[in-house]
Design a protein around this motif. Structure first.
Motif, PDB file in Angstrom:
ATOM      1  N   ILE A 181      -5.736  -3.765  16.723  1.00 29.82           N
ATOM      2  CA  ILE A 181      -4.935  -2.657  16.189  1.00 29.82           C
ATOM      3  C   ILE A 181      -5.320  -2.443  14.735  1.00 29.82           C
ATOM      4  CG2 ILE A 181      -2.614  -1.811  15.729  1.00 29.82           C
ATOM      5  CD1 ILE A 181      -1.612  -3.608  17.964  1.00 29.82           C
ATOM      6  N   ILE A 182      -5.629  -1.195  14.390  1.00 32.64           N
ATOM      7  CA  ILE A 182      -5.897  -0.817  13.010  1.00 32.64           C
ATOM      8  C   ILE A 182      -4.946   0.311  12.629  1.00 32.64           C
ATOM      9  CG2 ILE A 182      -8.313  -1.531  13.058  1.00 32.64           C
ATOM     10  CD1 ILE A 182      -9.075   1.374  13.429  1.00 32.64           C
ATOM     11  N   TYR A 183      -4.804   0.542  11.350  1.00 33.13           N
ATOM     12  CA  TYR A 183      -3.888   1.547  10.833  1.00 33.13           C
ATOM     13  C   TYR A 183      -4.687   2.590  10.060  1.00 33.13           C
ATOM     14  CZ  TYR A 183      -0.585  -2.190  11.834  1.00 33.13           C
ATOM     15  OH  TYR A 183       0.131  -3.173  12.445  1.00 33.13           O
ATOM     16  N   SER A 184      -4.158   3.804  10.033  1.00 33.56           N
ATOM     17  CA  SER A 184      -4.843   4.892   9.326  1.00 33.56           C
ATOM     18  C   SER A 184      -3.809   5.778   8.643  1.00 33.56           C
ATOM     19  CB  SER A 184      -5.691   5.718  10.293  1.00 33.56           C
ATOM     20  OG  SER A 184      -4.869   6.413  11.223  1.00 33.56           O
ATOM     21  N   LYS A 232      -4.557  -4.865   8.818  1.00 30.29           N
ATOM     22  CA  LYS A 232      -3.186  -5.323   8.651  1.00 30.29           C
ATOM     23  C   LYS A 232      -2.996  -6.000   7.292  1.00 30.29           C
ATOM     24  CE  LYS A 232       0.950  -6.353  10.431  1.00 30.29           C
ATOM     25  NZ  LYS A 232       1.528  -7.130   9.312  1.00 30.29           N
ATOM     26  N   GLU A 233      -4.011  -6.748   6.831  1.00 33.89           N
ATOM     27  CA  GLU A 233      -3.900  -7.409   5.544  1.00 33.89           C
ATOM     28  C   GLU A 233      -3.861  -6.408   4.401  1.00 33.89           C
ATOM     29  OE1 GLU A 233      -6.012  -8.062   7.881  1.00 33.89           O
ATOM     30  OE2 GLU A 233      -5.357 -10.037   8.611  1.00 33.89           O
ATOM     31  N   MET A 253      -0.675  -3.545   0.153  1.00 30.65           N
ATOM     32  CA  MET A 253      -0.152  -2.303  -0.425  1.00 30.65           C
ATOM     33  C   MET A 253       1.372  -2.353  -0.551  1.00 30.65           C
ATOM     34  SD  MET A 253      -2.556   0.360   1.668  1.00 30.65           S
ATOM     35  CE  MET A 253      -1.542   1.759   1.211  1.00 30.65           C
ATOM     36  N   LYS A 254       2.034  -2.996   0.390  1.00 29.11           N
ATOM     37  CA  LYS A 254       3.495  -3.061   0.377  1.00 29.11           C
ATOM     38  C   LYS A 254       4.030  -4.166  -0.524  1.00 29.11           C
ATOM     39  CE  LYS A 254       4.202  -1.153   5.012  1.00 29.11           C
ATOM     40  NZ  LYS A 254       4.777  -1.400   6.361  1.00 29.11           N
ATOM     41  N   LEU A 255       3.175  -5.063  -0.983  1.00 29.11           N
ATOM     42  CA  LEU A 255       3.620  -6.189  -1.800  1.00 29.11           C
ATOM     43  C   LEU A 255       3.964  -5.688  -3.196  1.00 29.11           C
ATOM     44  CD1 LEU A 255       4.061  -9.226  -2.080  1.00 29.11           C
ATOM     45  CD2 LEU A 255       1.664  -9.431  -2.770  1.00 29.11           C
TER      46      LEU A 255
END
Length: 422
Positions: free
Chosen positions: A44-47, A59-60, A65-67
């Motif tokens: 699974i990848i995100y875009s 995912k990392e 980015m959310k940290l």
């Protein structure tokens, strides 16, 4: 870190299996829409759509980015203890104490800072974040001295109270209008009332009646009792004891409140309770944008607006620049009516735009729809029926003896009505 005071809440329910009564665990799985197979986390990848293009992330990368900040307690400086106000405390404080098992030498540093802050009557201002991805907050460290009993046992431990401080946006400045002040007689009677109604109160000696009722109900259900046990509520005023000061209470009430004042008037139901709010009717612009005229009053189109549909407009340019959709419904219908295109009266705006576009791209020829072809087929069947009547009459006139059976003509309904219903 220790929470010395925390609100006690009801425990959450646990979902169990119907037959085995074992706790259930919810699991989320991602399934591929094309193959139907279960995807692993590595597949699974995100875009994100940025600048009209999709930018892909792992995912990392998303976690980075959310940290916002890592767990920390960073010292920023010191302030006098008088700078800390009562209204600065947003929520309950946290008591912190060093632990040499996790950080060696923390007790020595802790003791030195605590001793100097108590001697100088200072507080520490720090940046605090309890865990990952937590919003950092500004806190004040209020030192607490160790106290012991007569037998040298510890009464209060040494440490710091971590107090959450508000940001600039958290402090409000309400505009409170000036109220009339009390006169001397009202102030004297209020003092007498406060002096007589003093009680010995300690909130820690009262139990939460809502929690006690909740646990008592669970106990009654578990023991299969027919009647639920009533839980006494001790957080109520002592009405019998207050009756001894009825005269003082009445004098204060008469001096402050107007005559015939009722402290608990019968509440009247609101006028709009139980009634549905009337639906707001959309405007004509909203109806045209949605391609529907339902619920709105139709406005008659003037002759000038109809003529504007054919004069002063370059329809080929409007179709080429994709600006035909910016026209209003009466203009589109007027164009189709003048160019004798049938079947447009019940079309919405999107269908009208498609009909005008198709008519212009076909060289200005009227569009032939299924309704028009159905009308021609009905006219052919009507002519065939009239031919059968003529043949029957000719056979009867040639000497054949059988009754003449007239064929009933059915009037063909008009399939398209070009009415100006706009």
């Amino acid at each position: 870190m220790y929470h010395l005071v925390q609100e006690a809440k009801k425990t959450n329910f646990v979902t169990l299996h119907e037959n085995t009564f074992e706790p259930l665990k919810s699991v989320t799985k991602h399934i591929c829409t094309s193959t139907g197979s279960i995807l692993r986390p590595s597949q699974i990848i995100y875009s994100y759509l940025y600048g009209g293009k999709e930018v892909f992330f792992e995912k990392e990368d998303i976690d980075t980015m959310k940290l916002l900040s890592k767990p920390c307690l960073r010292l920023l400086g010191f302030k006098p203890r008088t700078a800390l106000k009562d209204y600065h405390n947003l929520k309950h404080s946290i008591f912190i104490y060093p632990d040499d098992y996790q950080i060696k030498g923390s007790i020595v540093a802790f003791s030195a800072i605590l001793d100097r802050m108590l001697a100088l009557d200072k507080i520490a201002i720090c940046k605090f974040s309890a865990r990952n991805n937590n919003l950092p907050s500004m806190v004040a460290l209020l030192p607490q001295r160790e106290e012991t009993h007569d037998d040298s046992s510890q009464k209060t431990p040494p440490g710091f109270h971590l107090i959450h401080l508000p940001f600039a946006e958290d402090i409000r400045n309400p505009n409170i209008e000036k109220q009339p002040s009390a006169d001397t007689d009202q102030i004297l009677k209020a003092k007498m009332l406060v002096k007589k109604l003093r009680i010995v109160f300690d909130s820690t000696k009262f139990e939460n009646p809502a929690l006690q009722k909740h646990y008592a109900s669970l106990q009654d259900v578990a023991l299969e009792r027919k009647e639920l046990e009533e839980v006494p509520d001790y957080v109520t005023p002592d009405e019998e004891g207050m009756m001894r000061f009825k005269k003082i209470i009445t004098e204060f009430k008469d001096s402050v409140f107007p005559p015939n004042y009722e402290p608990n008037p019968k509440s009247k139901p609101a006028k709009n309770v139980g009634k549905k709010r009337k639906r707001e009717e959309p405007t004509s612009q909203e109806s045209e944008a949605n391609g529907s005229t339902k619920g709105t009053k139709r406005r008659k189109v003037t002759t000038e607006e109809k003529n504007a549909a054919t004069t002063g407009r370059n329809w080929e340019r409007l179709v080429a620049d994709d600006e035909i959709k910016n026209l209003r419904i009466p203009e589109l219908r007027a164009y189709l009516k003048i160019n004798k295109v049938r079947g447009y009266s019940k079309l919405n705006k999107m269908d009208l735009v498609e009909a005008v576009t198709a008519h212009i791209r076909e060289g200005g020829k009227p569009i032939k729809k299924e309704k028009v072809s159905q009308k021609s087929s009905d006219s052919q069947s009507q002519s065939q029926n009239s031919t059968d009547v003529k043949n029957t009459q000719s056979q009867s006139s040639s000497g054949l003896k059988f009754p003449l059976v007239p064929v009933k003509k059915e009037k063909t309904p008009s399939m398209d009505i070009d009415d100006d219903d706009f």
